[in-house]
Each structure stands twice: as structure tokens, then as C-alpha cells.
Design a protein around this motif. Structure first.
Motif, mmCIF file in Angstrom:
data_model
loop_
_atom_site.group_PDB
_atom_site.id
_atom_site.type_symbol
_atom_site.label_atom_id
_atom_site.label_comp_id
_atom_site.label_asym_id
_atom_site.label_seq_id
_atom_site.Cartn_x
_atom_site.Cartn_y
_atom_site.Cartn_z
ATOM 1 N N VAL A 1 0.842 -1.201 0.000
ATOM 2 C CA VAL A 1 0.000 0.000 0.000
ATOM 3 C C VAL A 1 0.875 1.248 0.000
ATOM 4 C CG1 VAL A 1 -1.599 1.359 1.407
ATOM 5 C CG2 VAL A 1 -2.024 -1.079 1.042
ATOM 6 N N ALA A 2 1.988 1.194 0.745
ATOM 7 C CA ALA A 2 2.913 2.333 0.771
ATOM 8 C C ALA A 2 3.540 2.572 -0.593
ATOM 9 C CB ALA A 2 4.006 2.091 1.818
ATOM 10 N N GLU A 3 3.539 1.546 -1.446
ATOM 11 C CA GLU A 3 4.050 1.677 -2.810
ATOM 12 C C GLU A 3 2.929 1.969 -3.806
ATOM 13 O OE1 GLU A 3 6.079 -1.993 -3.499
ATOM 14 O OE2 GLU A 3 7.759 -1.497 -2.179
ATOM 15 N N ASP A 4 1.763 2.373 -3.276
ATOM 16 C CA ASP A 4 0.602 2.769 -4.096
ATOM 17 C C ASP A 4 0.042 1.627 -4.930
ATOM 18 O OD1 ASP A 4 0.637 5.422 -3.180
ATOM 19 O OD2 ASP A 4 2.173 5.966 -4.650
ATOM 20 N N LYS A 5 0.029 0.436 -4.382
ATOM 21 C CA LYS A 5 -0.571 -0.712 -5.059
ATOM 22 C C LYS A 5 -1.933 -1.024 -4.451
ATOM 23 C CE LYS A 5 3.718 -2.976 -6.496
ATOM 24 N NZ LYS A 5 3.497 -2.668 -7.929
ATOM 25 N N ASP A 6 -2.869 -1.442 -5.312
ATOM 26 C CA ASP A 6 -4.171 -1.923 -4.848
ATOM 27 C C ASP A 6 -4.035 -3.396 -4.472
ATOM 28 O OD1 ASP A 6 -5.487 0.494 -5.269
ATOM 29 O OD2 ASP A 6 -5.827 0.031 -7.384
ATOM 30 N N TRP B 1 -6.070 -6.591 9.906
ATOM 31 C CA TRP B 1 -4.857 -6.029 9.294
ATOM 32 C C TRP B 1 -5.223 -5.268 8.025
ATOM 33 C CZ3 TRP B 1 -0.053 -5.129 10.738
ATOM 34 C CH2 TRP B 1 0.503 -5.847 11.805
ATOM 35 N N GLY B 2 -6.094 -5.858 7.205
ATOM 36 C CA GLY B 2 -6.482 -5.217 5.962
ATOM 37 C C GLY B 2 -7.203 -3.904 6.178
ATOM 38 N N SER B 3 -8.109 -3.895 7.145
ATOM 39 C CA SER B 3 -8.900 -2.679 7.377
ATOM 40 C C SER B 3 -8.037 -1.531 7.868
ATOM 41 C CB SER B 3 -10.011 -2.971 8.396
ATOM 42 O OG SER B 3 -9.472 -3.269 9.677
ATOM 43 N N ARG B 4 -6.916 -1.853 8.514
ATOM 44 C CA ARG B 4 -6.036 -0.796 9.030
ATOM 45 C C ARG B 4 -5.389 0.013 7.910
ATOM 46 N NH1 ARG B 4 -2.312 -3.673 13.547
ATOM 47 N NH2 ARG B 4 -1.303 -1.625 13.489
ATOM 48 N N VAL B 5 -5.218 -0.617 6.749
ATOM 49 C CA VAL B 5 -4.604 0.112 5.636
ATOM 50 C C VAL B 5 -5.540 0.213 4.432
ATOM 51 C CG1 VAL B 5 -2.207 -0.296 6.251
ATOM 52 C CG2 VAL B 5 -3.440 -2.037 4.968
ATOM 53 N N GLY B 6 -6.826 -0.064 4.666
ATOM 54 C CA GLY B 6 -7.805 0.106 3.598
ATOM 55 C C GLY B 6 -7.794 -0.974 2.549
ATOM 56 N N VAL B 7 -7.497 -2.214 2.944
ATOM 57 C CA VAL B 7 -7.415 -3.330 2.008
ATOM 58 C C VAL B 7 -8.553 -4.315 2.279
ATOM 59 C CG1 VAL B 7 -6.043 -5.350 1.356
ATOM 60 C CG2 VAL B 7 -4.931 -3.134 1.703
ATOM 61 N N PRO B 8 -9.360 -4.690 1.261
ATOM 62 C CA PRO B 8 -10.456 -5.647 1.469
ATOM 63 C C PRO B 8 -9.942 -7.069 1.646
ATOM 64 C CG PRO B 8 -10.298 -5.076 -0.850
ATOM 65 C CD PRO B 8 -9.310 -4.196 -0.128
ATOM 66 N N THR B 9 -10.753 -7.883 2.333
ATOM 67 C CA THR B 9 -10.388 -9.278 2.599
ATOM 68 C C THR B 9 -11.530 -10.197 2.186
ATOM 69 O OG1 THR B 9 -9.044 -8.624 4.497
ATOM 70 C CG2 THR B 9 -9.700 -10.935 4.379
ATOM 71 N N VAL B 10 -11.211 -11.258 1.451
ATOM 72 C CA VAL B 10 -12.186 -12.289 1.118
ATOM 73 C C VAL B 10 -12.027 -13.413 2.121
ATOM 74 C CG1 VAL B 10 -12.879 -14.020 -0.571
ATOM 75 C CG2 VAL B 10 -12.259 -11.724 -1.330
ATOM 76 N N LYS B 11 -13.126 -13.760 2.800
ATOM 77 C CA LYS B 11 -13.074 -14.823 3.804
ATOM 78 C C LYS B 11 -14.380 -15.593 3.796
ATOM 79 C CE LYS B 11 -14.772 -12.327 7.895
ATOM 80 N NZ LYS B 11 -15.684 -13.377 8.372
ATOM 81 N N SER B 12 -14.412 -16.699 4.517
ATOM 82 C CA SER B 12 -15.633 -17.486 4.650
ATOM 83 C C SER B 12 -16.252 -17.235 6.009
ATOM 84 C CB SER B 12 -15.325 -18.983 4.497
ATOM 85 O OG SER B 12 -16.485 -19.750 4.779
ATOM 86 N N ASP B 13 -17.587 -17.261 6.076
ATOM 87 C CA ASP B 13 -18.248 -17.130 7.363
ATOM 88 C C ASP B 13 -18.603 -18.490 7.946
ATOM 89 O OD1 ASP B 13 -20.257 -17.910 5.715
ATOM 90 O OD2 ASP B 13 -21.675 -16.319 6.259
ATOM 91 N N VAL B 14 -18.002 -19.543 7.373
ATOM 92 C CA VAL B 14 -18.226 -20.900 7.860
ATOM 93 C C VAL B 14 -16.931 -21.433 8.451
ATOM 94 C CG1 VAL B 14 -18.876 -23.253 7.226
ATOM 95 C CG2 VAL B 14 -19.996 -21.312 6.115
ATOM 96 N N ASP B 15 -16.957 -21.874 9.706
ATOM 97 C CA ASP B 15 -15.768 -22.427 10.337
ATOM 98 C C ASP B 15 -15.339 -23.707 9.621
ATOM 99 O OD1 ASP B 15 -15.617 -20.472 12.296
ATOM 100 O OD2 ASP B 15 -17.001 -21.533 13.625
ATOM 101 N N GLY B 16 -14.038 -23.839 9.359
ATOM 102 C CA GLY B 16 -13.533 -25.043 8.719
ATOM 103 C C GLY B 16 -13.893 -25.155 7.260
ATOM 104 N N ALA B 17 -14.117 -24.024 6.588
ATOM 105 C CA ALA B 17 -14.478 -24.045 5.170
ATOM 106 C C ALA B 17 -13.305 -24.549 4.328
ATOM 107 C CB ALA B 17 -14.900 -22.650 4.722
ATOM 108 N N ASP B 18 -13.598 -24.865 3.087
ATOM 109 C CA ASP B 18 -12.579 -25.351 2.161
ATOM 110 C C ASP B 18 -11.592 -24.229 1.841
ATOM 111 O OD1 ASP B 18 -11.120 -26.583 0.234
ATOM 112 O OD2 ASP B 18 -12.708 -26.655 -1.275
ATOM 113 N N PRO B 19 -10.309 -24.369 2.215
ATOM 114 C CA PRO B 19 -9.331 -23.307 1.945
ATOM 115 C C PRO B 19 -9.202 -22.981 0.465
ATOM 116 C CG PRO B 19 -8.433 -24.913 3.494
ATOM 117 C CD PRO B 19 -9.703 -25.485 2.961
ATOM 118 N N ALA B 20 -9.286 -24.007 -0.390
ATOM 119 C CA ALA B 20 -9.148 -23.785 -1.824
ATOM 120 C C ALA B 20 -10.269 -22.890 -2.360
ATOM 121 C CB ALA B 20 -9.130 -25.115 -2.564
ATOM 122 N N SER B 21 -11.480 -23.027 -1.770
ATOM 123 C CA SER B 21 -12.597 -22.204 -2.233
ATOM 124 C C SER B 21 -12.365 -20.730 -1.909
ATOM 125 C CB SER B 21 -13.904 -22.688 -1.608
ATOM 126 O OG SER B 21 -13.929 -22.420 -0.211
#
Length: 402
Positions: free
Chosen positions: A227-232, A252-272
Motif C-alpha cells: 500500500v505504501a508503494e501505491d498498489k491496490d 490487518w487489511g482494514s487498518r490500511v484500507g485493504v479488502p479481505t475475502v473470507k468465509s463465514d463458515v468455520d472449517g471451510a474449504d481453503p481452496a474455495s
């Protein structure tokens, strides 16, 4: 009326029983968790589904282009939230520029209790350098986690140069030691991070390593660097085995304005999660997608298989440009064993050494590079948000000799 009562009473009784059973049935349904992968005895089953950071998450849809065996249900993109009525807005932090971070790290390394500056210079500056002194030099280097082969190489080179030059002054000895250490650390290795966006797709960085080395934290810190190097940047929380790992990464992402893709299901498939993160990165035209992965012990076959699957699934959408292995510098030679196992599963392109402070032994840098033929690209010296910087061979050697 009396004729109707025998008919109504069984119906009313059935309704009462059904009303009593309905909450139980609904609770049972809620507690069913479908886990698409294979767990071992070290993976606790988390009951129920996890919450989300977005209250109005749209219903998940199946991507018809997704590879077989990848479940995309329950995934979400967590953006940096706008100000909500009644809540205080958390300001987005501004990371330190890379130049300032390098100076800060070097200052901390100079102050660290390293074995090179205190041991080797004293030995090599002695009035008489005999076989006993060379034995001590060799022992000191081995204790510094330099490794057997690099130690013998360095001692032989120093022996020859000291003999030819006949030098004894601390300044001359330090200059000789500096030159030979720089050769071992090898400034010719390419330490460039491959984070340049392609013509139509983002660069993809896969971050791997065992639990406890600071992997998720490293992803967050590296996001700050980019982010300090002006990358999205977009983050993917594919460590679905460790409790709260996704929330930690999203923070961590929200602290520097970066979105995060995650699952709301515990133990979800990491590959997905990895697949959806890369897909979101392509759709949103970001520069870099970084994927945090699970980190159980490296001798767990299930983890290695899952890690290989994550990489294969990502490659259905985009090339994996970097595979960074995060190692705890304080683990010494054990870190080498971890590195070798991960290298067999994914093509490691760079090493991130964390906790390279007063308790670590700087020789591990040389040992890892010699063993794997892979450069150390980033180093971390502390818990601070900006305590991560590109590795530079000459600056590193200068710091440990001062």
C-alpha cells in the motif's frame, strides 16, 4: 358439537407436539456443519457457522467455472466499513515508506545481541591466531546457525587471506570478514518481489508456513508495504483451520484500507476461499492478491495435500507469481527442515525471516539460502506494524558486524 370434539382433539394435540419440537429441529439444523476436506486429530471441529462482518451479505452463488471439488458457499468480501451511525470511525493508517523502514530495521539489528560482532572479531583480532583460535571460530559460526558447509567455506577463505596478508588489526580483520560474509549471503540473488500486475490479471502471492511463525501477521505487514508503494491489494483468508485467523487478517487489511475475502463458515474449504479471492481480484482489477494459508505442522500429510490443492485451484484462474515461505529465525536448523518439506509441495520463490532480533542467530540466512537455493526476500525484527522490510545482503552484514 360433541361429534366434532373427537376429531378436533387429536388435531390440537398434534399441533401442540409439533410446536414443541419445531425449535429443537431448527437448532439441530443450525448446528450441522458440512466440512468438505479431511481433518486429522489436531483439527477441532467448530460447531455452527461463524458470523460475518457484513450484516447484509448477498446470497452466495456458484461460479460455473469453479473447479470440481471446490465449494464456494459462505464466502464474502469484507470491505473497509464506512462510518456507521453511533460508531466511531477507525482511521486508515499510513504505512512508513520503504526507505524509512529499512533504516529502522537496520538500527534495531545493530542493537541486537548478535554472535558475529561480539565473537568473531575478538577471535580474529588476537595477537596469535593458531589452530585453537580457528577451532573456536568454526564453533562460533556453527553456533550461529551458519551450517556446516558454509562454515567450512568461510573458515578456509579467512585462513587463506589472513595467512597471505598477515593482518591482525581489528579494522583489517573486520574488512576481510565483511567481504567473505557478503559473498556467503550472496548479493547476486534476485530478491525482487514479483508483485507487478499483469496485463489483465493481478499478481498472486501465496504465503505458506507452519503455525506460530507469524504468517498471518506477515501478510498484513506486507500489505502495508505494498500500500505504501501505491498498489491496490486484496487479501484472501484461506487459513480456515485456525480460530479467528480470518478476522485477524481482515483487521490487518482494514487498518490500511485493504479488502479481505473470507468465509463465514468455520472449517471451510481453503481452496474455495483462495479461488474466490483471486476471482474477486480479477473482477476488481487490483494489482496484488495475497493468500494466507493454513499452517499446521509441516509433517501433517493432510496439510501438504491441501496446500497443493490451493495452489492448483488458484492456477485455474491466474498464475501464482510468488510463494513466500515464512520462517521463525529463532528456530534455527529446525527451520531448514520445515523449508525442505514445503519446497517439496509448492515451488517456493522466496523466504520471509521473522523474529530476526537479539534472540536469533543471523547465520540462518546463509544456511537456508544454501540449502534451498532460494533467496531471503523479507526480514522482520519485531512486532510493530512496520517491522518488515526487503532484505539487503550488504546492509545485513554491516548491521551484524557493528
Amino acid at each position: 358439537m360433541n361429534d366434532i370434539l373427537p376429531i378436533l382433539l387429536p388435531i390440537l394435540a398434534a399441533l401442540v407436539v409439533l410446536g414443541a419440537l419445531l425449535p429443537v429441529l431448527m437448532k439441530t439444523r443450525k448446528n450441522i456443519t458440512n466440512y468438505p476436506g479431511t481433518r486429522d486429530e489436531n483439527d477441532p471441529v467448530q460447531p455452527g457457522a461463524g458470523g460475518t462482518l457484513l450484516e447484509d451479505r448477498p446470497a452466495p452463488t456458484r461460479d460455473r467455472n469453479a473447479p470440481d471439488g471446490v465449494d464456494l458457499e459462505g464466502l464474502e468480501t469484507v470491505d473497509v466499513p464506512d462510518n456507521v451511525a453511533g460508531l466511531e470511525t477507525v482511521p486508515v493508517e499510513t504505512p512508513l515508506p520503504v526507505a524509512g523502514r529499512l533504516i529502522r530495521l537496520r538500527e534495531r539489528l545493530v542493537r541486537s545481541n548478535n554472535i558475529f560482532g561480539k565473537g568473531l572479531l575478538a577471535l580474529l583480532s588476537a595477537d596469535k591466531i593458531d589452530e585453537d583460535v580457528w577451532d573456536e571460530v568454526e564453533e562460533t559460526l556453527l553456533l550461529a546457525d551458519l551450517g556446516t558447509e558454509p562454515t567450512l567455506q568461510l573458515v578456509d577463505a579467512l585462513r587463506e587471506r589472513v595467512k597471505v596478508l598477515g593482518t591482525r588489526s581489528p579494522e583489517q580483520v573486520k574488512a576481510l570478514l565483511r567481504e567473505e560474509l557478503i559473498k556467503l549471503v550472496d548479493p547476486t540473488m534476485d530478491r525482487t518481489l514479483r508483485v507487478q500486475r499483469h496485463a489483465d490479471k493481478p499478481a498472486v502471492v501465496l504465503v505458506v508456513g507452519v503455525n506460530g511463525v507469524g504468517k498471518t501477521t506477515t501478510v498484513g505487514k506486507l500489505a502495508r508495504v505494498l500500500v505504501a508503494e501505491d498498489k491496490d491489494v486484496l487479501l484472501g483468508a484461506a487459513d480456515t483451520f485456525r480460530a479467528a485467523a480470518a478476522e485477524q487478517l481482515a483487521t490487518w487489511g482494514s487498518r490500511v484500507g485493504v479488502p479481505t475475502v473470507k468465509s463465514d463458515v468455520d472449517g471451510a474449504d481453503p481452496a474455495s476461499v483462495a479461488y474466490e479471492a483471486v476471482k474477486a481480484g480479477i473482477d476488481q482489477e487490483v494489482d496484488v492478491v495475497m493468500i494466507d494459508t493454513a499452517g499446521r505442522l509441516q509433517n501433517k500429510t493432510g496439510l501438504m495435500d491441501e496446500l497443493g490443492k490451493v495452489k492448483r485451484v488458484i492456477e485455474k484462474l491466474a498464475e501464482v507469481d510468488e510463494v513466500l515461505l515464512v520462517l521463525d529465525a529463532t528456530t534455527g536448523q529446525n527451520g531448514l527442515n520445515q523449508a525442505r518439506v514445503f519446497a517439496e509441495v509448492v515451488n517456493i520463490t522466496g523466504i520471509v525471516l521473522t523474529k530476526l532480533d537479539g534472540t536469533a542467530k543471523g547465520g540462518i540466512v546463509v544456511a537456508i539460502q544454501k540449502s534451498l537455493g532460494v533467496p531471503v526476500k523479507l526480514i522482520g525484527l519485531g512486532e510493530g506494524a512496520d517491522d518488515l522490510a526487503p532484505f539487503d545482503a550488504e546492509n545485513f552484514v554491516d548491521a551484524i558486524l557493528n
